[in-house]
Design a protein around this motif. Structure first.
Motif, PDB file in Angstrom:
ATOM      1  N   ARG A 251       0.841  -1.195   0.000  1.00 23.73           N
ATOM      2  CA  ARG A 251       0.000   0.000   0.000  1.00 23.73           C
ATOM      3  C   ARG A 251       0.879   1.249   0.000  1.00 23.73           C
ATOM      4  O   ARG A 251       1.905   1.309   0.692  1.00 23.73           O
ATOM      5  CB  ARG A 251      -0.901   0.006   1.239  1.00 23.73           C
TER       6      ARG A 251
ATOM      7  N   HIS B  42       5.482   1.477  -4.403  1.00 26.38           N
ATOM      8  CA  HIS B  42       5.600   0.758  -5.681  1.00 26.38           C
ATOM      9  C   HIS B  42       6.157  -0.623  -5.433  1.00 26.38           C
ATOM     10  O   HIS B  42       6.863  -0.868  -4.446  1.00 26.38           O
ATOM     11  CB  HIS B  42       6.513   1.534  -6.650  1.00 26.38           C
TER      12      HIS B  42
ATOM     13  N   MET C  77      -4.296  -9.440  -6.621  1.00 23.06           N
ATOM     14  CA  MET C  77      -3.859  -8.063  -6.390  1.00 23.06           C
ATOM     15  C   MET C  77      -5.059  -7.151  -6.225  1.00 23.06           C
ATOM     16  O   MET C  77      -5.968  -7.145  -7.053  1.00 23.06           O
ATOM     17  CB  MET C  77      -2.991  -7.583  -7.561  1.00 23.06           C
TER      18      MET C  77
ATOM     19  N   LYS D 270      -6.135  -3.495  -6.346  1.00 22.19           N
ATOM     20  CA  LYS D 270      -5.672  -2.203  -6.838  1.00 22.19           C
ATOM     21  C   LYS D 270      -6.546  -1.048  -6.363  1.00 22.19           C
ATOM     22  O   LYS D 270      -6.079   0.091  -6.294  1.00 22.19           O
ATOM     23  CB  LYS D 270      -5.609  -2.216  -8.365  1.00 22.19           C
ATOM     24  N   ASP D 271      -7.828  -1.351  -6.086  1.00 25.75           N
ATOM     25  CA  ASP D 271      -8.756  -0.308  -5.639  1.00 25.75           C
ATOM     26  C   ASP D 271      -8.923  -0.412  -4.136  1.00 25.75           C
ATOM     27  O   ASP D 271      -9.220  -1.487  -3.596  1.00 25.75           O
ATOM     28  CB  ASP D 271     -10.109  -0.457  -6.326  1.00 25.75           C
ATOM     29  N   CYS D 272      -8.760   0.688  -3.473  1.00 27.47           N
ATOM     30  CA  CYS D 272      -8.829   0.700  -2.014  1.00 27.47           C
ATOM     31  C   CYS D 272     -10.226   0.278  -1.539  1.00 27.47           C
ATOM     32  O   CYS D 272     -11.226   0.848  -1.984  1.00 27.47           O
ATOM     33  CB  CYS D 272      -8.506   2.095  -1.483  1.00 27.47           C
TER      34      CYS D 272
ATOM     35  N   ALA E  78      -2.151  -3.492  -3.263  1.00 27.96           N
ATOM     36  CA  ALA E  78      -1.463  -2.543  -4.150  1.00 27.96           C
ATOM     37  C   ALA E  78      -2.218  -1.237  -4.297  1.00 27.96           C
ATOM     38  O   ALA E  78      -1.965  -0.485  -5.235  1.00 27.96           O
ATOM     39  CB  ALA E  78      -1.251  -3.195  -5.519  1.00 27.96           C
ATOM     40  N   TYR E  79      -3.135  -0.934  -3.419  1.00 24.10           N
ATOM     41  CA  TYR E  79      -3.897   0.314  -3.565  1.00 24.10           C
ATOM     42  C   TYR E  79      -3.155   1.463  -2.900  1.00 24.10           C
ATOM     43  O   TYR E  79      -2.348   1.289  -1.995  1.00 24.10           O
ATOM     44  CB  TYR E  79      -5.310   0.162  -3.015  1.00 24.10           C
ATOM     45  N   GLN E  80      -3.465   2.647  -3.379  1.00 23.81           N
ATOM     46  CA  GLN E  80      -2.771   3.851  -2.938  1.00 23.81           C
ATOM     47  C   GLN E  80      -3.756   4.835  -2.310  1.00 23.81           C
ATOM     48  O   GLN E  80      -4.941   4.849  -2.648  1.00 23.81           O
ATOM     49  CB  GLN E  80      -2.088   4.542  -4.150  1.00 23.81           C
TER      50      GLN E  80
ATOM     51  N   GLN F 169     -13.496   6.732 -11.508  1.00 21.96           N
ATOM     52  CA  GLN F 169     -12.148   7.317 -11.553  1.00 21.96           C
ATOM     53  C   GLN F 169     -12.209   8.837 -11.540  1.00 21.96           C
ATOM     54  O   GLN F 169     -11.423   9.502 -10.862  1.00 21.96           O
ATOM     55  CB  GLN F 169     -11.408   6.826 -12.808  1.00 21.96           C
TER      56      GLN F 169
ATOM     57  N   CYS G 103      -6.045   2.226   4.128  1.00 23.49           N
ATOM     58  CA  CYS G 103      -4.681   2.467   3.667  1.00 23.49           C
ATOM     59  C   CYS G 103      -3.686   2.480   4.819  1.00 23.49           C
ATOM     60  O   CYS G 103      -2.482   2.298   4.601  1.00 23.49           O
ATOM     61  CB  CYS G 103      -4.612   3.801   2.908  1.00 23.49           C
TER      62      CYS G 103
END
Length: 812
Positions: free
Chosen positions: A634, A637, A654, A656-658, A682-684, A719, A785
């Motif tokens: 989180r 990279h 994976m 990718k979306d929180c 892998a979410y930010q 998005q 997060c």
């Protein structure tokens, strides 16, 4: 003591079979419960879930007895003889009376209650219900004499009469034939009746063995319908809602025909809220804020209200009118009277409970096997309810007695059995007894018959009366008797036992779990409501208040509301603790056992707290088994090691979306059942956009699409707006109220403004709610997060403990 149901292996076919009924459920909780309750083949499951696949028993499986009953009723009809229904005053007896009143009313003219004699009693049907406070259960001499004076030739009992040998013989002397429909204990010898229809005459394995009084009455009516099929004008099925009320309120074992009748009856009952054919039932459902589509609407709504009438007033005859009359105005009046009786019952029950607790504090429970308490001020009508509460809480049979009864020699709850009644003026105590932990209370009481005036009952409940002067001797003797029994049983004891069916987290409570548990309904004895254990949790916002009656007056009955938390959630789950104050809610971490319910009034899922105990020696940061297959990337990279994983034969999972809820994460966690799987977070954490700006963008996009007739995909919208599905649906709802038409076709959204009206104050309020929802979602994203990896691993571990090791069961 809490006993946790051991986990059983779930066969491969069961979860897909459950998902066939409700596709969106996970299915493993329900499968675990069904397996532990004996549903272990596809055939058993199909019959359990689908009422149309069950083949109900014929009423004529009661054999000659029911044939003799039908033949006598046919003769009575042909000869214009008067028939009297002798009912009972509890919910099972009231509904049984109502079933016979309506069912036999298809074949006989309805005259009314026996308190209202007519000049011509021939071919008339009437009913008689004893007064709880002055007559008690069962047949009595005075009532039979009254029937004889009115020309009654046949008495049909319901939910009573099996052991009233003296009264039956007296009726026979007066030229009255008696037909018994009952489900209580049979006498050693058959009574001198025309017929006795009682499932206790059947094998314990027979599907009808556990029928309650109302169900037995229904079977008699069904037999008459089959014998004279051209006479009835109303379908037999119209009676099934009454059958369900009595069955569930009487707490019989809901298996075999009992379950079938309850299922069919609930289907009939839920019609009463929208288009009531029984205005009294519809009004009662409205007053108790229930819809009639679940068994708890009976056990916590209709049943207690019907029972309350006799507990408070003694005379419960108007309840039959309430259930059967089609006069809407009259039924509404009677329903209000019933509701007021129930609020009074709650108040009295709380007052007696408070007194009982004070007396219990003076007892040495270490030397007490049977709790026996008495008081001259206690109303007899609620003693059984309070005794049941005390028995469950303290794990001991409990007997509560009112000592200011005088010469009244009747028993409150059950017919007389085996005791001589002395006509004298000695001061008597009268009361109720309730058992616990499989202790046969009836045999205990029967063992002290020489000290009693009257008693009756069954293994879990009894009613009794005895001279006040005998109370000390009775208390000592019954305690000694149970103590000797316990000493003969290896490991015997009186510690209360609570069966735990499932272990869950707070995050797993809610709609999905509720839908799984609902597959088991209707629940009752033999198929109890699932008990859920929540470990290492805590409470917030406890608040207690007195209940109010329909006039807005407070009554002395308490409930505490709260929110339940654990490490799995970012917001508390609502709950209620009936009969307790907020000061009783623990401040520290604890384990709780709850039932999951849906509050139809508040339109929300909530838990009903059953028991709570503190967590001892709980570390501030609980240690859970580590799940090393979760890779935390989180807000960063991928480094070299994670890139290498991407090249493995099994592609890692994976995210990718929180996520915005634990439910979303659990969907991913369940896929880790394959030990070779890896899950990369892998979410930010995205830069926040103000909620007002998001609304401005949404309304701008809607206007643009309307003007250009273009479309947009869901992913592109999310998005652009940086919001999730839930918030997007909320936003669409507001746009529709602002005059936009939204269509979804070919995976694209089209919007068109069809109403150019100005924004109203109400619509502005909706926009403010949308802004608040966006802020809540942003808070949740920030939480997921930043939540520690150890917490994620713990929730993953808890999730995987409920997942079968067989990957073939998984459907994604």
């Amino acid at each position: 003591m809490w006993q946790i149901q051991p986990t059983v292996e779930i066969p491969d076919w069961m979860v897909p079979a459950l998902r066939h009924h409700i596709p969106e459920i996970d299915g493993r909780f329900a499968a675990q419960l069904l397996m532990s309750r004996g549903i272990q083949t596809p055939e058993q499951l199909a019959v359990f879930l689908d009422v149309n696949k069950y083949k109900p028993s014929s009423p004529f499986e009661f054999g000659s007895e029911i044939k003799w009953a039908v033949n006598r009723l046919v003769i009575a009809r042909n000869c214009d003889e008067a028939i009297a229904i002798w009912g009972d005053f509890d919910a099972d007896g009231i509904t049984a009376t109502a079933v016979l009143w309506e069912g036999l009313g298809q074949f006989f003219n309805q005259a009314g209650r026996l308190a209202e004699p007519t000049d011509d009693a021939s071919a008339c049907l009437s009913y008689y219900i004893p007064n709880r406070l002055t007559e008690s259960h069962g047949l009595n001499i005075a009532g039979i004499e009254g029937l004889a004076q009115q020309g009654v030739k046949v008495i049909v009992t319901c939910d009573t009469g099996s052991t009233n040998i003296t009264e039956i013989e007296y009726a026979k002397q007066l030229g009255i034939d008696v037909i018994i429909t009952d489900h209580h204990t049979l006498p050693p010898e058959r009574p001198p009746v025309v017929a006795i229809i009682n499932p206790r005459n059947l094998s314990p394995q027979h599907p009808m063995y556990h029928l309650s009084g109302v169900a037995v009455a229904y079977k008699l009516v069904e037999a008459l319908y089959k014998t004279l099929p051209d006479i009835p004008e109303q379908p037999l099925e119209n009676l099934l809602d009454l059958v369900a009320i009595g069955l569930i309120a009487d707490l019989v074992q809901l298996t075999g025909d009992c379950r079938y009748l309850a299922q069919c009856g609930i289907e009939q009952l839920k019609k009463q809220q929208q288009n009531p054919t029984r205005p009294g039932v519809g009004k009662l459902l409205s007053l108790c804020k229930r819809t009639g589509d679940r068994p708890t609407d009976i056990s916590f709504g209709l049943g207690p209200r019907i029972n309350a009438v006799s507990r408070i007033h003694g005379d419960a005859r108007f309840c039959v009118e309430l259930l059967t009359s089609r006069d809407e105005k009259r039924c509404h009046q009677l329903a209000l009277e019933t509701e007021l009786a129930n609020t009074r019952r709650k108040s009295l029950q709380r007052e007696v409970s408070r007194d009982v607790m004070k007396k219990l504090s003076q007892l040495d429970l270490s030397t007490t096997c049977v709790i026996v308490l008495s008081d001259p001020q206690w109303p007899t009508g609620v003693l059984g309810l309070v005794a049941g509460q005390v028995a469950q809480e303290y794990g001991r049979p409990t007997i509560l007695l009112s000592t200011d009864i005088g010469v009244n020699l009747s028993t409150e709850d059950f017919p007389t059995e085996g005791l001589k009644i002395e006509e004298n003026y000695q001061l008597l105590a009268r009361g109720s007894a309730r058992s616990v932990n499989q202790i046969d209370l009836y045999e205990l009481v029967k063992g002290q018959a020489h000290l009693l005036n009257r008693f009756g009952g069954h293994p879990f409940a009894a009613g009794l009366s005895l001279p006040v002067e005998n109370i000390p001797m009775f208390t000592e003797a019954i305690n000694r008797q149970l103590r000797e029994q316990i000493e003969q049983i290896p490991g015997g004891g009186l510690e209360p036992i609570l069966q735990v069916d499932l272990v869950c987290t707070v995050a797993e409570l809610g709609r999905d779990l509720f839908q799984e548990l609902k597959l088991l309904e209707p629940c009752g004895m033999g198929n109890p409501v699932p008990h859920i254990l929540i470990q290492n949790c805590w409470f917030s916002n406890p608040w207690n208040q007195n209940e109010k009656d329909i006039k807005g007056q407070k009554v002395s009955y308490i409930k505490t509301t709260f929110e339940l938390w654990d490490e799995s959630v970012t917001e508390g789950f609502p709950g209620v603790w009936w009969g307790h104050y907020k000061d009783e809610v623990p401040e520290n971490r604890c384990d709780v056992v709850v039932e999951l319910d849906f509050n139809t009034f508040k339109k929300r899922y909530e838990v009903r707290l059953l028991e709570v105990r503190p967590v001892e020696n709980t570390p501030s940061n609980p240690i859970f088994p580590q799940i090393d297959c979760i890779i935390d990337q989180r807000n960063s990279h991928l480094n070299h090691s994670e890139k290498d994983i991407l090249n493995e034969d099994i592609k890692p999972l994976m995210i990718k979306d929180c996520p915005t809820s634990w439910e979303e994460l659990r969907i991913w966690f369940r896929r880790l059942v394959d030990p070779q799987h890896r899950l990369i977070l892998a979410y930010q954490l995205q830069p926040e956009i103000s909620s007002r700006e998001i609304w401005t963008r949404l309304i701008g996009i809607a206007k643009y699409l309307s003007r250009t007739e273009k479309s947009v995909s869901r992913k592109k919208l999310q998005q652009t707006l940086t919001i999730g599905d839930s918030a997007l649906r909320f936003g669409f709802d507001i746009l529709k109220q602002l005059g936009f038409q939204i269509e979804h076709r070919d995976r694209e959204f089209y919007m068109r403004k069809i109403d150019n009206q100005e924004t109203t104050e109400a619509e502005n309020a909706l926009v403010e709610k949308f802004l608040a929802a966006i802020q809540e979602e942003q808070f949740r994203r920030k939480y997921f997060c930043e939540v520690p990896l150890s917490t994620l691993q713990a929730i993953a571990h808890q999730t995987l403990t409920h997942v079968s090791s067989s990957a073939s069961e998984l459907e994604f």
